[in-house]
Design a protein around this motif. Structure first.
Motif, PDB file in Angstrom:
ATOM      1  N   SER A   1      30.713  19.439  66.439  1.00  0.00           N
ATOM      2  CA  SER A   1      30.907  20.432  65.655  1.00  0.00           C
ATOM      3  C   SER A   1      30.712  19.934  64.510  1.00  0.00           C
ATOM      4  CB  SER A   1      31.996  21.490  66.348  1.00  0.00           C
ATOM      5  OG  SER A   1      33.554  20.053  65.762  1.00  0.00           O
ATOM      6  N   THR A   2      30.864  21.087  63.929  1.00  0.00           N
ATOM      7  CA  THR A   2      31.370  21.078  62.122  1.00  0.00           C
ATOM      8  C   THR A   2      32.360  20.935  61.328  1.00  0.00           C
ATOM      9  OG1 THR A   2      28.413  20.744  62.044  1.00  0.00           O
ATOM     10  CG2 THR A   2      29.784  21.323  60.222  1.00  0.00           C
ATOM     11  N   THR A   3      33.224  20.433  60.765  1.00  0.00           N
ATOM     12  CA  THR A   3      34.737  21.241  59.650  1.00  0.00           C
ATOM     13  C   THR A   3      34.412  21.003  58.902  1.00  0.00           C
ATOM     14  OG1 THR A   3      36.221  21.335  59.873  1.00  0.00           O
ATOM     15  CG2 THR A   3      35.114  18.803  59.929  1.00  0.00           C
ATOM     16  N   GLY A   4      34.987  21.617  57.607  1.00  0.00           N
ATOM     17  CA  GLY A   4      35.015  21.788  56.660  1.00  0.00           C
ATOM     18  C   GLY A   4      33.471  22.260  56.080  1.00  0.00           C
ATOM     19  N   GLN A   5      33.158  21.369  54.679  1.00  0.00           N
ATOM     20  CA  GLN A   5      31.536  21.669  54.498  1.00  0.00           C
ATOM     21  C   GLN A   5      30.726  20.639  55.051  1.00  0.00           C
ATOM     22  OE1 GLN A   5      31.571  23.956  51.810  1.00  0.00           O
ATOM     23  NE2 GLN A   5      33.218  24.673  52.812  1.00  0.00           N
ATOM     24  N   GLY A   6      30.357  20.596  56.318  1.00  0.00           N
ATOM     25  CA  GLY A   6      29.138  20.001  56.661  1.00  0.00           C
ATOM     26  C   GLY A   6      30.291  18.903  56.882  1.00  0.00           C
ATOM     27  N   ASP A   7      30.915  18.511  57.193  1.00  0.00           N
ATOM     28  CA  ASP A   7      31.882  17.540  57.626  1.00  0.00           C
ATOM     29  C   ASP A   7      32.217  16.958  59.482  1.00  0.00           C
ATOM     30  OD1 ASP A   7      32.629  17.139  54.639  1.00  0.00           O
ATOM     31  OD2 ASP A   7      34.609  18.406  54.862  1.00  0.00           O
ATOM     32  N   ILE A   8      31.976  15.855  59.704  1.00  0.00           N
ATOM     33  CA  ILE A   8      32.267  15.282  61.177  1.00  0.00           C
ATOM     34  C   ILE A   8      33.810  15.899  61.222  1.00  0.00           C
ATOM     35  CG2 ILE A   8      32.148  13.741  62.372  1.00  0.00           C
ATOM     36  CD1 ILE A   8      29.730  12.537  60.892  1.00  0.00           C
ATOM     37  N   PRO A   9      33.866  15.596  62.810  1.00  0.00           N
ATOM     38  CA  PRO A   9      35.310  16.214  63.327  1.00  0.00           C
ATOM     39  C   PRO A   9      35.844  14.783  62.944  1.00  0.00           C
ATOM     40  CG  PRO A   9      33.931  17.659  64.506  1.00  0.00           C
ATOM     41  CD  PRO A   9      32.872  16.540  63.434  1.00  0.00           C
ATOM     42  N   ASP A  10      37.978  15.130  62.705  1.00  0.00           N
ATOM     43  CA  ASP A  10      38.441  14.046  62.908  1.00  0.00           C
ATOM     44  C   ASP A  10      38.341  12.829  64.213  1.00  0.00           C
ATOM     45  OD1 ASP A  10      39.596  14.868  60.222  1.00  0.00           O
ATOM     46  OD2 ASP A  10      41.008  15.644  60.927  1.00  0.00           O
ATOM     47  N   ASN A  11      38.138  13.589  65.188  1.00  0.00           N
ATOM     48  CA  ASN A  11      38.034  12.440  66.331  1.00  0.00           C
ATOM     49  C   ASN A  11      37.337  11.730  66.549  1.00  0.00           C
ATOM     50  OD1 ASN A  11      36.895  14.865  67.152  1.00  0.00           O
ATOM     51  ND2 ASN A  11      36.742  13.813  69.195  1.00  0.00           N
ATOM     52  N   LEU A  12      35.979  12.274  65.739  1.00  0.00           N
ATOM     53  CA  LEU A  12      35.271  11.590  65.231  1.00  0.00           C
ATOM     54  C   LEU A  12      34.276  10.850  64.590  1.00  0.00           C
ATOM     55  CD1 LEU A  12      32.341  10.991  67.191  1.00  0.00           C
ATOM     56  CD2 LEU A  12      31.465  13.375  66.162  1.00  0.00           C
ATOM     57  N   LEU A  13      34.944  11.273  63.232  1.00  0.00           N
ATOM     58  CA  LEU A  13      34.584  10.173  61.661  1.00  0.00           C
ATOM     59  C   LEU A  13      35.041   7.843  61.970  1.00  0.00           C
ATOM     60  CD1 LEU A  13      33.816  10.941  59.312  1.00  0.00           C
ATOM     61  CD2 LEU A  13      36.245  10.950  58.469  1.00  0.00           C
ATOM     62  N   PRO A  14      35.612   8.324  63.044  1.00  0.00           N
ATOM     63  CA  PRO A  14      36.008   6.618  62.906  1.00  0.00           C
ATOM     64  C   PRO A  14      35.195   5.872  63.345  1.00  0.00           C
ATOM     65  CG  PRO A  14      37.962   7.862  63.295  1.00  0.00           C
ATOM     66  CD  PRO A  14      37.424   9.013  63.015  1.00  0.00           C
ATOM     67  N   PHE A  15      34.358   6.616  64.454  1.00  0.00           N
ATOM     68  CA  PHE A  15      33.431   6.382  65.293  1.00  0.00           C
ATOM     69  C   PHE A  15      31.849   6.113  64.478  1.00  0.00           C
ATOM     70  CE2 PHE A  15      29.876   7.168  67.725  1.00  0.00           C
ATOM     71  CZ  PHE A  15      29.707   6.373  68.826  1.00  0.00           C
ATOM     72  N   TYR A  16      31.928   7.150  64.178  1.00  0.00           N
ATOM     73  CA  TYR A  16      30.704   7.400  63.094  1.00  0.00           C
ATOM     74  C   TYR A  16      31.073   6.165  61.422  1.00  0.00           C
ATOM     75  CZ  TYR A  16      27.735   8.666  59.264  1.00  0.00           C
ATOM     76  OH  TYR A  16      27.089   9.499  58.156  1.00  0.00           O
ATOM     77  N   LEU A  17      31.544   6.344  60.956  1.00  0.00           N
ATOM     78  CA  LEU A  17      32.160   5.214  60.015  1.00  0.00           C
ATOM     79  C   LEU A  17      32.030   4.010  60.759  1.00  0.00           C
ATOM     80  CD1 LEU A  17      34.395   6.738  58.172  1.00  0.00           C
ATOM     81  CD2 LEU A  17      32.523   6.033  57.571  1.00  0.00           C
ATOM     82  N   ASP A  18      32.150   2.930  62.192  1.00  0.00           N
ATOM     83  CA  ASP A  18      32.400   2.154  62.518  1.00  0.00           C
ATOM     84  C   ASP A  18      30.117   1.560  63.140  1.00  0.00           C
ATOM     85  OD1 ASP A  18      33.038  -0.253  63.324  1.00  0.00           O
ATOM     86  OD2 ASP A  18      33.581   0.553  65.159  1.00  0.00           O
ATOM     87  N   VAL A  19      29.855   3.046  63.986  1.00  0.00           N
ATOM     88  CA  VAL A  19      28.847   2.514  63.751  1.00  0.00           C
ATOM     89  C   VAL A  19      27.512   2.375  62.438  1.00  0.00           C
ATOM     90  CG1 VAL A  19      26.606   3.777  64.557  1.00  0.00           C
ATOM     91  CG2 VAL A  19      28.603   3.792  65.642  1.00  0.00           C
ATOM     92  N   LYS A  20      28.351   3.247  61.389  1.00  0.00           N
ATOM     93  CA  LYS A  20      27.172   2.973  59.791  1.00  0.00           C
ATOM     94  C   LYS A  20      27.886   1.490  59.423  1.00  0.00           C
ATOM     95  CE  LYS A  20      26.706   5.619  56.243  1.00  0.00           C
ATOM     96  NZ  LYS A  20      26.273   6.717  55.087  1.00  0.00           N
ATOM     97  N   ASN A  21      28.454   1.032  59.500  1.00  0.00           N
ATOM     98  CA  ASN A  21      29.611  -0.041  59.379  1.00  0.00           C
ATOM     99  C   ASN A  21      28.563  -1.754  60.092  1.00  0.00           C
ATOM    100  OD1 ASN A  21      30.648   0.906  56.420  1.00  0.00           O
ATOM    101  ND2 ASN A  21      32.470   1.146  58.108  1.00  0.00           N
TER     102      ASN A  21
END
Length: 148
Positions: free
Chosen positions: A57-77
């Protein structure tokens, strides 16, 4: 049959419910599946899936949900290349917002950057049109994964 990592990003439970329904469908089709509700990149890589399936799903202003954000950032980094591996994204959103399905868009772009192959164009499910997103997601999944 395919080995599938089902990666979920959910705020209020809608994407989680769709993922649980998808898990039942896909295992019933004979696929090996691991559901990641709090995804960790090392766990997904260790599982060694042929397909990364993201339902978010999408939250806020097009943001990634909190449970998925650390994964996204880890993949990105860490940028683990997905060369030769497929992915698919199912994005839940509300078209009355300017950032409709923004989290799904971000995940899709990242998976393309790390050289994943898109199984099918991202499925966007609009809450303004669909009260039960699983009724759209499950037939789509069945059609897309029939050949894998």
């Amino acid at each position: 049959m395919a080995k599938i990592a089902l990666i979920v990003g959910s705020v209020y439970g809608g994407a989680q419910y769709v993922a649980e329904q998808a898990q039942a469908l896909l295992t019933g089709m004979g696929h090996e599946l691991m559901l990641y509700e709090e995804p960790v990149l090392d766990d997904v890589l260790t599982f060694g899936p042929q397909l990364w399936l993201v339902i978010t799903s999408t939250t806020g202003q097009g943001d990634i949900p909190d449970n998925l954000l650390p994964f996204y950032l880890d993949v990105k980094n860490r940028f683990p290349l997905l060369t030769g591996k497929q992915f698919a994204v199912i994005a839940l959103g509300d078209s009355s917002y300017e950032t409709f399905c923004g989290a799904g868009e971000q995940l899709r772009e990242l998976l393309l950057e790390i050289q994943g192959t898109e199984l099918a164009p991202m499925l966007r499910i609009d809450a303004c049109e669909t009260l039960e997103p699983e009724n759209v997601a499950l037939p789509w999944l069945e059609q897309q994964l029939r050949e894998i």
